[in-house]
Design an enzyme around this catalytic site. Structure first.
Site, PDB file in Angstrom:
ATOM      1  N   SER A   1       0.820  -1.209   0.000  1.00  0.00           N
ATOM      2  CA  SER A   1       0.000   0.000   0.000  1.00  0.00           C
ATOM      3  C   SER A   1       0.856   1.262   0.000  1.00  0.00           C
ATOM      4  O   SER A   1       0.445   2.284  -0.559  1.00  0.00           O
ATOM      5  CB  SER A   1      -0.950  -0.008   1.192  1.00  0.00           C
ATOM      6  OG  SER A   1      -0.260  -0.105   2.410  1.00  0.00           O
ATOM      7  N   GLU A   2       2.034   1.213   0.632  1.00  0.00           N
ATOM      8  CA  GLU A   2       2.943   2.363   0.590  1.00  0.00           C
ATOM      9  C   GLU A   2       4.394   1.893   0.508  1.00  0.00           C
ATOM     10  O   GLU A   2       4.753   0.865   1.096  1.00  0.00           O
ATOM     11  CB  GLU A   2       2.820   3.236   1.848  1.00  0.00           C
ATOM     12  CG  GLU A   2       1.426   3.719   2.157  1.00  0.00           C
ATOM     13  CD  GLU A   2       0.978   4.869   1.287  1.00  0.00           C
ATOM     14  OE1 GLU A   2       1.813   5.419   0.545  1.00  0.00           O
ATOM     15  OE2 GLU A   2      -0.217   5.229   1.366  1.00  0.00           O
ATOM     16  N   THR A   3       5.208   2.676  -0.190  1.00  0.00           N
ATOM     17  CA  THR A   3       6.657   2.558  -0.131  1.00  0.00           C
ATOM     18  C   THR A   3       7.198   3.920   0.272  1.00  0.00           C
ATOM     19  O   THR A   3       6.804   4.943  -0.305  1.00  0.00           O
ATOM     20  CB  THR A   3       7.250   2.126  -1.476  1.00  0.00           C
ATOM     21  OG1 THR A   3       6.735   0.831  -1.817  1.00  0.00           O
ATOM     22  CG2 THR A   3       8.764   2.056  -1.407  1.00  0.00           C
TER      23      THR A   3
END
Length: 269
Positions: free
Chosen positions: A43-45
Site C-alpha cells: 500500500s505504501e513505499t
C-alpha cells in the site's frame, strides 16, 4: 541499495501493514520512485534521505502507493523510523520533512514508536446517497476528515457490521478524495481495544488498507469525543489486522505502535 519490507503497527511478522522502505542519498526523479513503489506493490513505499544539520528536520520523507504519491502516511512513517533506529542510521527522536509538515517519531524502551501527526479536522456531513449500497451497511454518522486525510469517516452500528463489510471499491470512489473509513465502538473493550475500523481507499489504488495511521488522526478525535478519554486503542480489523494506540492533544494526535522488519535485500534496478 538496500530495501526493506517492514510490517508496521504490529510486533509479529505477516500482520499489521507492510511498507517498503528505502534510505537514499537524495530523491531521484518522481517516475523512478513511482515505478519502485509499483514494483514493491504494497500500500505504501517510503523513500527518505538525510538533511543538512541546519535543516528544520533530520530526514526528508515521501510516500508512494502503487498508483500515486500521497500527502500523509502513518504506517510507512513508523516503518521508516523503525529502519533508522534498528540500523543505527539515526538515534533518538527523528524529525521528518514531509508534504504534511514536520512529523516526529520517538522511540520508547519497549520498542514501540510514537508518531506526532496533525489531528484531522472533523466536519459532520449528511451521509451521501448511495454510500450504504456501496459499503454494504447503512452508516448512522458521517464526517469529512479534511484535505490532508481526504476520507469520509462513517460510523456503523456495531463491530460485527464493520468486520462483515464486503464493499464495492469502485462504487466507494465517488464519495471522497481518498476513500472511506468505516468504524464502530468495540464490542468488548476488555479485549484490548476501544474501537474498530476498516479503510477502503480506491482512489489511491488500495481496495483495503491493512492498518492506516493517517486514518487514526481522524478516528482518535472522533472516538475520544464519544468515549470521554484522550488515550485510546484502535483495532483495524483487516485480514492482517493491527493495533494503534492514540492520544489526542488538541491540534496534534500521537500514534503509537510497533514494527518488525520481515525482508531485507538489494534493489538492483
Amino acid at each position: 541499495m538496500r530495501m526493506r519490507i517492514v510490517d508496521a503497527f504490529t510486533d509479529r511478522p505477516f500482520t499489521g501493514n507492510p511498507a517498503g522502505v528505502l534510505l537514499l542519498d537524495a530523491f531521484p526523479e518522481d517516475d523512478w520512485l513511482q515505478r519502485v513503489a509499483r514494483e514493491v506493490n504494497h500500500s505504501e513505499t517510503a523513500f527518505a534521505h538525510p538533511l543538512p544539520e541546519d535543516a528544520e528536520a533530520d530526514w526528508a520523507l515521501r510516500w508512494f502507493t502503487p498508483a500515486t504519491e500521497v500527502a500523509m502516511c502513518g504506517h510507512a512513517t513508523l516503518a521508516t523510523a523503525h529502519v533508522l533506529h534498528t540500523t543505527g542510521a539515526h538515534t533518538g527522536p527523528v524529525r521528518f520533512a514531509t508534504r504534511s509538515g514536520v512529523l516526529t517519531a520517538t522511540p520508547a524502551d519497549d520498542g514501540s514508536i510514537t508518531l506526532d501527526f496533525p489531528t484531522a479536522p472533523l466536519t459532520p456531513v449528511e451521509v451521501p446517497d448511495g454510500v450504504a449500497d456501496a459499503l454494504g451497511a447503512a452508516p448512522s454518522t458521517a464526517m469529512d476528515t479534511g484535505a490532508a486525510v481526504g476520507d469520509l469517516l462513517v460510523e456503523l452500528t456495531d463491530e460485527k457490521t464493520v468486520r462483515a463489510l464486503e464493499p464495492d471499491p469502485k462504487a466507494l470512489a465517488a464519495y471522497s478524495a481518498r476513500g472511506i473509513i468505516a468504524t464502530a465502538r468495540a464490542e468488548d473493550p476488555a479485549r484490548g481495544y476501544d474501537y474498530v475500523s476498516r479503510c477502503f481507499f480506491p482512489n489511491v489504488g488500495i481496495d483495503e488498507d491493512p492498518v492506516t495511521g493517517s486514518a487514526h488522526t481522524a478516528l482518535a478525535p472522533f472516538w475520544s469525543a464519544r468515549l470521554g478519554r484522550d488515550d485510546l486503542t484502535g483495532l483495524q480489523a483487516s485480514v492482517r489486522s493491527g493495533l494503534v494506540r492514540t492520544t489526542v492533544r488538541g491540534e496534534r494526535t500521537l500514534l503509537t505502535g510497533h514494527a518488525v522488519t520481515v525482508i531485507e535485500g538489494d534493489l538492483l534496478a
